[in-house]
Scaffold this active site. Structure first.
Site, PDB file in Angstrom:
ATOM      1  CG  HIS A 250      -1.861  -1.155   1.257  1.00  0.00           C
ATOM      2  ND1 HIS A 250      -2.730  -1.390   2.291  1.00  0.00           N
ATOM      3  CD2 HIS A 250      -2.023  -2.193   0.402  1.00  0.00           C
ATOM      4  CE1 HIS A 250      -3.374  -2.520   2.072  1.00  0.00           C
ATOM      5  NE2 HIS A 250      -2.958  -3.029   0.936  1.00  0.00           N
ATOM      6  CE1 TYR A 352     -14.866  10.405  -1.723  1.00  0.00           C
ATOM      7  CE2 TYR A 352     -13.212  11.741  -0.602  1.00  0.00           C
ATOM      8  CZ  TYR A 352     -14.241  11.626  -1.520  1.00  0.00           C
ATOM      9  OH  TYR A 352     -14.653  12.722  -2.236  1.00  0.00           O
TER      10      TYR A 352
END
Ligand code: HEC
Length: 477
Positions: A250, A352
């Site tokens: 990531h 988000y």
């Protein structure tokens, strides 16, 4: 037939919980192939069982404690061993996509190979002179000349050495600024400067092997001179030393140049708690001036303690960004956990939700939606691993005007969307069998340029480094 083996739900469990990372055949995906007989022979059921329950957190393997019970794991292991034997006898291979005709609902195109033997391509960007820069994940920038199809691309010399492990290596590339002497932006995984222990070799497993070095995403810009040398390097983003971690996942790293600004994404580096913290750059989308400083109209510039370059919050690992040319809405694609890959519209200062909500399965997350957190426009369960997104802003494809295109790694897909306002009104899979499809951008010639990994003769998608291609989609009458 599966029931006869007592495997019952195992194929579904595999598809839903494992395939997005481990692939559907012998070559694996982000994780190693679980069907490889050599791999299976070296491990007892007890060892495999323990790994599935507890995961390998530093390596990006989630634990399934609480999601799969002992009996389910037992059936899964039986399935993996039997399927491994079957696949070994009939290994799958990727089809060569050269010159194939793709008949979409609204447009027919031919896959034109511009350059082959590009090692694990990650990012691409055009220079003002029409040549294409492509990053290879193992640590090279190549210069492809689309006018000299099939010629060997040049390699830029003097670029930094990345940490190449799992997701790590060179990532995205972008070109901005002065047309005569542009800046080249590059993101990559770097080992903590000053770390002097030997790096573990390929194949070492984090749990038992040598210590992994602390590493982090670093973003730089530089220029390429007439001799193909990397010069004038400057820092655009560098995390504090304390943020370097043994996690190999990531890193985020997609760029979007927007006039005098540039966006970049940073993933959560495997620790979702970063994503909701305004004093951490991780798990966010950032917007900076071309020199890396924070523009005065960024959403958190006046918030005490906040990182001033943050544009949006709660983004797990975004690898796609593109503006809709009609609405100027910023569309984004983001990797979810197990399932829950997302397409979002990114707006200034919005949250988000990663760390608190997800449409996928993540230990520690129980909510799918929450007030004050933006739901995705579209999500994918099982995961497809979305890696790049771009709008067709040109006019070479009359049937695809202003359509959005998404690439997917595990899903090996190129997907086309027709967008109206904030809605997807049509969705079509253009392909799903030519290898990991990493990135798509618009060329100055109005054609879509797509990066494929493992595109000729090799096994289906893999996390390992393998040859790839740059292809463009040429409209057919
Ligand atoms: C989010 C991605 C992801 C998912 C989902 C996932 N894995 Fe993994 N898995 C990995 C990665 C990456 C590794 C390698 C970790 C390392 O070596 O540090 C791994 C390693 C493993 C290993 C250990 C391999 C070894 O060398 O001993 C096993 C066993 C395994 N996974 C099984 C599973 C099973 C079964 C599932 C589904 C129930 C699953 N995994 C789901 C990413 C994933």
């Amino acid at each position: 037939m599966n029931a006869a083996f007592g495997m019952g739900d195992a194929p579904d469990t595999y598809t839903n919980s494992c395939a997005s990372c481990h692939g559907t055949d012998l070559s694996g995906g982000r994780g190693p192939s679980l069907f490889n007989p050599a791999f299976l022979a070296e491990r007892t059921d007890e060892q495999l069982h323990a790994t599935i329950l507890n995961g390998i957190p530093s390596g990006g393997m989630p634990g399934f404690k609480g999601q799969l019970d002992d009996a389910q794991i037992g059936r899964l292991l039986a399935y993996i061993r039997i399927r491994g034997g079957q696949l070994a006898q009939a290994p799958a291979a990727v089809k060569d996509p050269t010159d194939l005709i793709i008949k979409s609902k609204r447009q027919t195109v031919r896959i034109d190979v511009v350059a082959a033997n590009i090692d694990t391509p990650w990012g691409e960007a055009f220079l003002p002179d029409g040549r294409l820069l492509v990053t290879e994940r193992p640590g090279k920038i190549r210069i492809v000349d689309p006018k000299k199809k099939g010629s060997t691309p040049l390699t830029v010399t003097g670029t930094p050495t990345p940490w190449v492990r799992q997701d790590g290596g060179f990532f995205d590339i972008a070109v901005a600024g002065d047309k005569k002497n542009p800046w080249i932006y590059l993101s990559y995984a770097e080992v903590l400067p000053g770390y002097d222990k030997p790096l573990p070799g390929p194949g070492a497993i984090s749990k038992d092997g040598p210590q992994l070095p602390p590493a982090m995403t670093r973003i730089i810009r530089g220029q390429i001179n007439a001799k193909g040398q990397w010069i004038n390097q400057q820092d655009i983003f560098r995390g504090p030393d304390s943020m370097y971690t043994q996690s190999v996942i990531h890193y985020g790293s997609r760029f979007l140049v927007d006039g005098k600004h540039i966006f970049y994404t940073l993933g959560d580096r495997g620790d979702m708690t970063h994503s909701q913290k305004l004093d951490s750059p991780l798990g966010k989308i950032h917007r900076v001036n071309l020199d890396g400083s924070a523009p005065a109209d960024n959403p958190f510039v006046n918030t005490p303690g906040a990182i001033k370059t943050i544009w949006s919050v709660g983004n797990r690992n975004a690898e796609g960004l593109s503006y809709d040319p009609r609405t100027r809405l910023l569309w984004e694609s983001e990797h979810g956990p197990t399932g829950g890959d997302e397409i979002n519209i990114i707006e200034k200062g919005k949250n988000y939700g990663w760390g608190v909500v997800s449409k996928g399965l993540q230990p520690g997350i129980t909510l799918q939606s929450k007030e004050g957190m933006v739901d995705p426009i579209r999500y994918y369960t099982p995961a497809i691993a979305p890696s790049g997104i771009t709008f067709n802003t040109g006019n070479k494809y009359p049937g695809w005007k202003n359509n959005l295109f998404l690439t997917a790694l595990a899903g090996q897909k190129l997907i086309r969307y027709q967008i109206e306002g904030r809605k997807i009104v049509e969705e079509e899979i253009l392909w799903d069998q030519y290898g990991r499809t990493r990135a798509v951008i618009m060329g100055p010639d109005g054609l879509l340029y797509v990066l494929l990994q493992n595109a000729t003769g090799g096994r289906v998608g893999t996390g390992q480094s393998t040859p790839g291609m740059v292809v463009r989609l040429v409209p057919q009458p």
